[in-house]
Design an enzyme around this catalytic site. Structure first.
Site, PDB file in Angstrom:
ATOM      1  N   GLY A 118      -3.099  10.024 -24.426  1.00  0.00           N
ATOM      2  CA  GLY A 118      -2.539  10.998 -23.289  1.00  0.00           C
ATOM      3  C   GLY A 118      -2.882  10.304 -21.941  1.00  0.00           C
ATOM      4  O   GLY A 118      -3.418  11.160 -21.000  1.00  0.00           O
ATOM      5  N   ALA A 119      -3.172   8.970 -21.785  1.00  0.00           N
ATOM      6  CA  ALA A 119      -3.464   8.674 -20.511  1.00  0.00           C
ATOM      7  C   ALA A 119      -2.179   8.067 -19.985  1.00  0.00           C
ATOM      8  O   ALA A 119      -2.271   7.314 -18.717  1.00  0.00           O
ATOM      9  CB  ALA A 119      -4.197   7.219 -20.940  1.00  0.00           C
ATOM     10  N   ASP A 168       9.631   3.884 -22.400  1.00  0.00           N
ATOM     11  CA  ASP A 168       8.404   3.612 -23.057  1.00  0.00           C
ATOM     12  C   ASP A 168       8.708   2.646 -24.183  1.00  0.00           C
ATOM     13  O   ASP A 168       8.113   1.826 -24.473  1.00  0.00           O
ATOM     14  CB  ASP A 168       7.534   4.702 -23.514  1.00  0.00           C
ATOM     15  N   TYR A 218       7.457  18.719 -19.205  1.00  0.00           N
ATOM     16  CA  TYR A 218       8.429  17.363 -18.950  1.00  0.00           C
ATOM     17  C   TYR A 218       9.584  17.740 -19.151  1.00  0.00           C
ATOM     18  O   TYR A 218      10.598  17.428 -18.501  1.00  0.00           O
ATOM     19  CB  TYR A 218       7.776  16.402 -19.963  1.00  0.00           C
TER      20      TYR A 218
HETATM   21  C1  GLA Z   1       7.005   9.465 -20.160  1.00  0.00           C
HETATM   22  C2  GLA Z   1       8.588   9.306 -20.911  1.00  0.00           C
HETATM   23  C3  GLA Z   1       9.365   8.307 -20.209  1.00  0.00           C
HETATM   24  C4  GLA Z   1       9.613   8.699 -18.558  1.00  0.00           C
HETATM   25  C5  GLA Z   1       8.086   8.831 -18.110  1.00  0.00           C
HETATM   26  C6  GLA Z   1       8.419   9.136 -16.636  1.00  0.00           C
HETATM   27  O1  GLA Z   1       6.252   8.295 -20.400  1.00  0.00           O
HETATM   28  O2  GLA Z   1       8.201   9.209 -22.251  1.00  0.00           O
HETATM   29  O3  GLA Z   1      10.415   8.330 -21.107  1.00  0.00           O
HETATM   30  O4  GLA Z   1      10.321   9.866 -18.502  1.00  0.00           O
HETATM   31  O5  GLA Z   1       7.539   9.602 -18.771  1.00  0.00           O
HETATM   32  O6  GLA Z   1       8.835   8.153 -15.842  1.00  0.00           O
END
Ligand code: GLA
Length: 380
Positions: A118-119, A168, A218
């Site tokens: 969660g960081a 990510d 999100y």
């Molecule tokens: C999270 C998501 C990524 C990206 C970032 C914001 O980490 O997993 O795909 O959208 O937020 O840049």
């Protein structure tokens, strides 16, 4: 991280040795919430990772998994949903591989990691990429790193419920020591950008707060972007994603899109440009401009994209007051870390001042991580 305890745990649980794999978390210098809009990002893999020890167990589809950090065991078949939340990541990765026509059989595993949860450092992508890489290698499935990143992303979409972009998982799979990755999230073309900011350090300050409902918020951001793009597309059919739109195009539909969607889209279009500007500045070694762009990103994420929170804004303010070159909320937001580009000579005094001020106000100590850019997914 010490591997021996994980390997020994595997042996004590399953009576044999397994093979060890790892995949890291990531930072992102700039380019936030641009990935699912087809824009650019600038992440790098870090020296905090997930690790798994794994071995086929001879069954057609039984997975036995032990989460060492939680001291929890789960066992499931490849067509029954695991009980534990973390099991869904492993289950999802396997099923996404099967969906792509490959045969995955039963295995035993133990996993652990030091990516804080969660960081905003992508512990879940690290877990997906670690298992993706491991299962692919163990069963010789022939997926390349692109496919493994997409398998991780699809796991989030279909088994976890977060409609994330590709940043990510890509960073976790493609990370390279000493380099950031400038990734075009639409074409998946990428370039390694050596990152060695002489005279500066990158440091993360973890607010240690993770807000509830972050994943639904999100997904809502993503919907707003898609809405705005669909209005623009009516007049400009070539606009598939916000990546293709300009601020002028957005202005044309100002009376049609909701005020909220407008703000979100404006942030994204500006952020894609900011990343380009920051990359230009990076090439010239102009870290002052890079830092300025980071502050602009923070303001945009806080006021227009509304993914910051009181704690993150506080740490950003302290950074500004201390004369830190660049600072902003990193990753999805709603808690987690700020990323700070700070001159060497300011590093210690900044950390001290920020930690004390934060603790005084919020009654928790922020965690501090100096960023080290490392390699992506691999067998150990
Ligand atoms: C999270 C998501 C990524 C990206 C970032 C914001 O980490 O997993 O795909 O959208 O937020 O840049």
């Amino acid at each position: 991280m010490e591997l021996k305890p994980i390997q020994e745990k595997f042996k004590s649980l399953y009576g044999t040795d397994g093979v060890t794999y790892t995949s890291p978390g990531r930072i992102n210098l700039i380019g936030e919430h641009t990935d699912y809009n087809g824009g650019f990002v600038l992440p790098g893999a870090i020296d905090k990772a997930m690790y798994c020890v794994i071995k086929p167990n001879g069954t057609p589809d039984r997975i036995r998994a032990y989460a060492m950090d939680l001291s929890e065991m789960d066992e499931f078949g490849l067509d029954d949903i695991p009980i534990k939340q973390w099991g869904k990541y492993i289950f999802g990765v396997c099923n996404e591989m099967i969906k792509r026509g490959k045969k995955v059989e039963g295995f035993d595993c133990v996993f652990a990691g030091d990516v804080p949860l969660g960081a905003g450092m992508s512990s879940s992508a690290a877990l997906e990429s670690c298992f993706g890489f491991a299962i692919n290698d163990m069963y010789n499935l022939g997926f390349d790193r692109f496919e493994l990143a997409l398998i991780g992303q699809a796991t989030e979409h279909n088994y976890v419920g977060v409609k994330c972009g590709i940043m990510d998982q890509f960073a976790s799979c493609f990370g390279k020591e000493g380099s950031l990755i400038r990734l075009d999230c639409r074409s998946l073309e990428y370039e390694y950008v050596p990152f060695n900011p002489v005279g500066y350090r990158l440091v993360l300050l973890n607010t240690c707060v993770a807000h509830e409902l972050a994943s639904s918020a999100y997904n809502k951001r993503r919907e707003s972007c898609e809405n705005a793009a669909s209005y623009i597309r009516k007049y400009h059919p070539e606009v598939e994603l916000l990546r293709d739109a300009t601020l002028d195009m957005l202005k044309e539909v100002a009376n049609e899109v909701s005020a909220e969607d407008y703000m979100r889209a404006e942030f994204v279009i500006e952020e894609i440009q900011r990343l380009q500007d920051a990359c230009e500045a990076l090439k010239k070694g102009d870290y002052e401009t890079v830092g300025k762009k980071m502050y602009e990103t923070h303001i945009g994420l806080s006021r227009k994209y509304e993914v910051s929170c009181e704690e993150l804004d506080f740490l950003n303010d302290v950074a500004r007051q201390c004369g830190v070159t660049g600072s902003r909320v990193m990753g999805g937001g709603f808690g987690g870390c700020t990323i700070n580009l700070v001159k060497n000579e300011l590093h210690d005094s900044f950390i001290k001042r920020a930690s004390e001020a934060y603790e005084q106000k919020f009654k928790i100590k922020p965690k501090v991580y100096d960023v080290v850019i490392k390699d992506g997914a691999r067998k150990l």
